[in-house]
Design an enzyme around this catalytic site. Sequence first.
Site, PDB file in Angstrom:
ATOM      1  N   HIS A 193       0.666  -1.058  -0.290  1.00  0.00           N
ATOM      2  CA  HIS A 193      -0.154  -0.095   0.043  1.00  0.00           C
ATOM      3  C   HIS A 193       0.842   1.286  -0.048  1.00  0.00           C
ATOM      4  CE1 HIS A 193      -3.125  -2.952   1.366  1.00  0.00           C
ATOM      5  NE2 HIS A 193      -3.994  -2.160   0.684  1.00  0.00           N
ATOM      6  N   LYS A 222      -0.348   4.702   4.442  1.00  0.00           N
ATOM      7  CA  LYS A 222      -1.338   3.917   5.388  1.00  0.00           C
ATOM      8  C   LYS A 222      -0.372   3.654   6.595  1.00  0.00           C
ATOM      9  CE  LYS A 222      -3.704  -0.383   4.874  1.00  0.00           C
ATOM     10  NZ  LYS A 222      -4.896  -0.037   4.999  1.00  0.00           N
TER      11      LYS A 222
END
Length: 252
Positions: free
Chosen positions: A143, A147
């Site tokens: 990701h 995040k």
Amino acid sequence: MVKIIMHGCNGKMGQVITRLVSEDEGAVIVAGIDTYTGIENPYPVYKSLEECEEEADVVIDFSNAKAVDGLLNMCADRKLPVVLCTTGLSEEQIALVEETAKKTAVLKSANMSLGINLLMKLLKEAAKVLAPAGYDMEIVEKHHNKKVDAPSGTALALADSLNEAAGGVYEYKYDRSSERVARDKKEIGISAVRGGTIVGEHEVLFAGEDEVIEFCHTAYSKAVFGKGALEAAKFLAGKEAGKYDMSDVIQF
């Protein structure tokens, strides 16, 4: 024509879904709910669901955890089905979801992507064959660098799919740096990568003797989550009270 109330209409996902619905002949957004009203939409926008008088078949929620209690209570009172996409709910709110589902239809999933939820079903079938044959199961998720949680909720949901199909006997291993031991046969390894602007990548490996089978899913934009939420809304409209998830939407 499914009539939708978009809860959190002026957020990023709310605007994505607004565009998707405008291109879908089977649905229409009749009203939006958002405390921020600085965006012009092709439907009326209210600051609260209480102010909204439009008749609708279902609510799609992409707001924030603080707004979920009021949303669930209102949907329960109105018997209005809701696709609950907001994440980060507390244990108390999860309990409220269960209570709300006794009065109206509630659909909640760890990931709204149609592809991810299809992948979960495929993984269950693969694990039923490959886990008993001794294949090691590993998950790698990637990701963007903003995040903060790891592993992702989706990675855990994929691991749960594998574990459920394999009889629930596996433990999850998040880090191998603290010990120097051979891999346990009853573990599922989950690795997290954070970098750049990666929207979301998930790779599941079944590693056996002399062969590896890989299942991969890549999200190139947040639109995949909006598309799933829209399909979920069309599925949920008219359903009886109860708790649903994306596996109910994807049937094969």
